[in-house]
Scaffold this motif. Structure first.
Motif, PDB file in Angstrom:
ATOM      1  N   TRP A   4     -17.500  -8.545 -34.958  1.00  0.00           N
ATOM      2  CA  TRP A   4     -17.009  -7.252 -35.441  1.00  0.00           C
ATOM      3  C   TRP A   4     -16.494  -6.388 -34.301  1.00  0.00           C
ATOM      4  N   PHE A   5     -17.092  -6.502 -33.119  1.00  0.00           N
ATOM      5  CA  PHE A   5     -16.536  -5.813 -31.955  1.00  0.00           C
ATOM      6  C   PHE A   5     -15.133  -6.344 -31.655  1.00  0.00           C
ATOM      7  N   SER A   6     -14.924  -7.638 -31.857  1.00  0.00           N
ATOM      8  CA  SER A   6     -13.609  -8.234 -31.625  1.00  0.00           C
ATOM      9  C   SER A   6     -12.563  -7.651 -32.567  1.00  0.00           C
ATOM     10  N   LEU A   7     -12.964  -7.296 -33.790  1.00  0.00           N
ATOM     11  CA  LEU A   7     -12.025  -6.634 -34.701  1.00  0.00           C
ATOM     12  C   LEU A   7     -11.609  -5.285 -34.131  1.00  0.00           C
ATOM     13  N   PHE A   8     -12.561  -4.550 -33.560  1.00  0.00           N
ATOM     14  CA  PHE A   8     -12.250  -3.279 -32.900  1.00  0.00           C
ATOM     15  C   PHE A   8     -11.281  -3.496 -31.749  1.00  0.00           C
ATOM     16  N   VAL A   9     -11.526  -4.539 -30.938  1.00  0.00           N
ATOM     17  CA  VAL A   9     -10.645  -4.850 -29.814  1.00  0.00           C
ATOM     18  C   VAL A   9      -9.241  -5.188 -30.313  1.00  0.00           C
ATOM     19  N   ALA A  10      -9.152  -5.980 -31.381  1.00  0.00           N
ATOM     20  CA  ALA A  10      -7.846  -6.365 -31.929  1.00  0.00           C
ATOM     21  C   ALA A  10      -7.070  -5.127 -32.370  1.00  0.00           C
ATOM     22  N   PHE A  11      -7.755  -4.214 -33.039  1.00  0.00           N
ATOM     23  CA  PHE A  11      -7.112  -2.975 -33.482  1.00  0.00           C
ATOM     24  C   PHE A  11      -6.603  -2.180 -32.282  1.00  0.00           C
ATOM     25  N   CYS A  12      -7.439  -2.028 -31.262  1.00  0.00           N
ATOM     26  CA  CYS A  12      -7.031  -1.294 -30.057  1.00  0.00           C
ATOM     27  C   CYS A  12      -5.870  -1.985 -29.348  1.00  0.00           C
ATOM     28  N   ALA A  13      -5.891  -3.329 -29.316  1.00  0.00           N
ATOM     29  CA  ALA A  13      -4.837  -4.075 -28.636  1.00  0.00           C
ATOM     30  C   ALA A  13      -3.472  -3.827 -29.265  1.00  0.00           C
ATOM     31  N   VAL A  14      -3.445  -3.663 -30.583  1.00  0.00           N
ATOM     32  CA  VAL A  14      -2.186  -3.312 -31.244  1.00  0.00           C
ATOM     33  C   VAL A  14      -1.683  -1.971 -30.713  1.00  0.00           C
ATOM     34  N   GLY A  15      -2.598  -1.011 -30.585  1.00  0.00           N
ATOM     35  CA  GLY A  15      -2.220   0.294 -30.057  1.00  0.00           C
ATOM     36  C   GLY A  15      -1.754   0.246 -28.620  1.00  0.00           C
ATOM     37  N   TYR A  16      -2.448  -0.526 -27.785  1.00  0.00           N
ATOM     38  CA  TYR A  16      -2.023  -0.660 -26.391  1.00  0.00           C
ATOM     39  C   TYR A  16      -0.646  -1.320 -26.303  1.00  0.00           C
ATOM     40  N   GLY A  17      -0.387  -2.254 -27.184  1.00  0.00           N
ATOM     41  CA  GLY A  17       0.937  -2.873 -27.213  1.00  0.00           C
ATOM     42  C   GLY A  17       2.018  -1.847 -27.510  1.00  0.00           C
ATOM     43  N   ILE A  18       1.772  -0.997 -28.514  1.00  0.00           N
ATOM     44  CA  ILE A  18       2.741   0.042 -28.853  1.00  0.00           C
ATOM     45  C   ILE A  18       2.962   0.980 -27.675  1.00  0.00           C
ATOM     46  N   LEU A  19       1.875   1.352 -26.996  1.00  0.00           N
ATOM     47  CA  LEU A  19       1.994   2.257 -25.848  1.00  0.00           C
ATOM     48  C   LEU A  19       2.783   1.623 -24.705  1.00  0.00           C
ATOM     49  N   ASN A  20       2.663   0.312 -24.537  1.00  0.00           N
ATOM     50  CA  ASN A  20       3.448  -0.360 -23.499  1.00  0.00           C
ATOM     51  C   ASN A  20       4.930  -0.337 -23.827  1.00  0.00           C
ATOM     52  N   PHE A  21       5.254  -0.397 -25.112  1.00  0.00           N
ATOM     53  CA  PHE A  21       6.659  -0.295 -25.511  1.00  0.00           C
ATOM     54  C   PHE A  21       7.181   1.130 -25.381  1.00  0.00           C
ATOM     55  N   THR A  22       6.379   2.111 -25.775  1.00  0.00           N
ATOM     56  CA  THR A  22       6.877   3.480 -25.902  1.00  0.00           C
ATOM     57  C   THR A  22       6.671   4.342 -24.672  1.00  0.00           C
ATOM     58  N   GLN A  23       5.588   4.092 -23.910  1.00  0.00           N
ATOM     59  CA  GLN A  23       5.291   4.949 -22.764  1.00  0.00           C
ATOM     60  C   GLN A  23       5.433   4.248 -21.423  1.00  0.00           C
ATOM     61  N   ALA A  24       4.941   3.017 -21.345  1.00  0.00           N
ATOM     62  CA  ALA A  24       4.969   2.308 -20.070  1.00  0.00           C
ATOM     63  C   ALA A  24       6.298   1.611 -19.810  1.00  0.00           C
ATOM     64  N   ASN A  25       7.147   1.537 -20.825  1.00  0.00           N
ATOM     65  CA  ASN A  25       8.448   0.862 -20.690  1.00  0.00           C
ATOM     66  C   ASN A  25       8.272  -0.566 -20.186  1.00  0.00           C
ATOM     67  N   ASP A  26       7.290  -1.262 -20.752  1.00  0.00           N
ATOM     68  CA  ASP A  26       6.992  -2.638 -20.356  1.00  0.00           C
ATOM     69  C   ASP A  26       6.882  -3.494 -21.620  1.00  0.00           C
ATOM     70  N   PRO A  27       8.013  -3.966 -22.127  1.00  0.00           N
ATOM     71  CA  PRO A  27       7.980  -4.740 -23.374  1.00  0.00           C
ATOM     72  C   PRO A  27       7.246  -6.065 -23.245  1.00  0.00           C
ATOM     73  N   VAL A  28       7.211  -6.632 -22.034  1.00  0.00           N
ATOM     74  CA  VAL A  28       6.503  -7.899 -21.854  1.00  0.00           C
ATOM     75  C   VAL A  28       5.016  -7.713 -22.132  1.00  0.00           C
ATOM     76  N   PHE A  29       4.421  -6.681 -21.527  1.00  0.00           N
ATOM     77  CA  PHE A  29       3.005  -6.452 -21.772  1.00  0.00           C
ATOM     78  C   PHE A  29       2.754  -5.870 -23.160  1.00  0.00           C
ATOM     79  N   GLY A  30       3.772  -5.268 -23.757  1.00  0.00           N
ATOM     80  CA  GLY A  30       3.652  -4.887 -25.154  1.00  0.00           C
ATOM     81  C   GLY A  30       3.402  -6.111 -26.021  1.00  0.00           C
ATOM     82  N   VAL A  31       4.183  -7.167 -25.777  1.00  0.00           N
ATOM     83  CA  VAL A  31       4.010  -8.417 -26.517  1.00  0.00           C
ATOM     84  C   VAL A  31       2.680  -9.077 -26.161  1.00  0.00           C
ATOM     85  N   ILE A  32       2.341  -9.069 -24.870  1.00  0.00           N
ATOM     86  CA  ILE A  32       1.076  -9.678 -24.443  1.00  0.00           C
ATOM     87  C   ILE A  32      -0.115  -9.025 -25.143  1.00  0.00           C
TER      88      ILE A  32
END
Length: 206
Positions: free
Chosen positions: A89-117
């Motif tokens: 269940w902690f892994s579900l929390f991590v998965a949810f957060c990882a989606v958010g970090y991906g979006i932030l890499n696309f929108t704020q960090a300007n790093d689409p590669v790590f967005g996909v990662i």
């Protein structure tokens, strides 16, 4: 994520994948989970303490805790033979957060590669949730092989490129990374089925 930390994420995911497919005993895998888990908790704490409140630095370091707590959780479970539902269940929390970090890499960090990662990691941790949190044991081999492949695709190789100064956060490379993620899913499914068939053949009566 720091380049050095990313390299060892690749190492621990590789070992954990081997554990899932039955090649490495759980207590043996626990050792590197303790090492890398501790590193991924201590390092971001130091970075945040020295950030002078810089939101970008804090954001960049915050994701490391998701990995650190996961690996420490794995290490404790394997060492003491604890049930895996909490980690699932902690892994579900991590998965949810990882989606958010991906979006932030696309929108704020300007790093689409790590967005996909980050999104590939979201898929991986969601598989951990299905396997451990919901008890989908039929996914064990598939998840193990996917973990092994993703370890190198999303961590070892990018870390080595970053350390050598060869990493390029371009849209083209992000597309290649996404293609690699889909191929990793296909390869893991094939290898999981093949491993299951081999084991069934080995245990079948003569």
């Amino acid at each position: 994520m720091s380049n050095v930390g990313l390299l060892y994420v690749g190492a621990v995911l590789f070992i954990n994948g081997l554990m899932l497919i039955g090649k490495v005993p759980g207590k043996s895998a626990a050792i590197i989970n303790f090492f890398v888990g501790a590193m991924q908790v201590v390092f971001p704490t130091i970075i945040i303490a020295q950030s002078n409140g810089d939101p970008a630095v804090i954001l960049g370091a915050s994701g490391l805790y998701l990995f650190g707590f996961t690996y420490l959780y794995v290490a404790l479970n394997q060492t003491f033979g604890l049930p895996g539902e909490g980690l699932g269940w902690f892994s579900l929390f991590v998965a949810f957060c990882a989606v958010g970090y991906g979006i932030l890499n696309f929108t704020q960090a300007n790093d689409p590669v790590f967005g996909v990662i980050w999104w590939i990691w979201a898929v991986l941790w969601f598989l951990f949730f299905l396997l451990l949190g919901l008890g989908k044991d039929s996914l064990t081999l598939f998840t193990g092989w996917f973990t092994i492949i993703v370890a190198h695709l999303t961590a070892t190789i990018p870390a080595l490129l970053l350390l050598s100064g060869s990493f390029e956060a371009t849209t083209t490379n992000a597309i290649w990374m996404a293609a690699g993620g889909f191929l990793a899913l296909a390869a893991a499914w094939f290898l999981g089925k093949r491993t299951a068939v081999s084991r069934a053949s080995a245990t079948a009566p003569a």
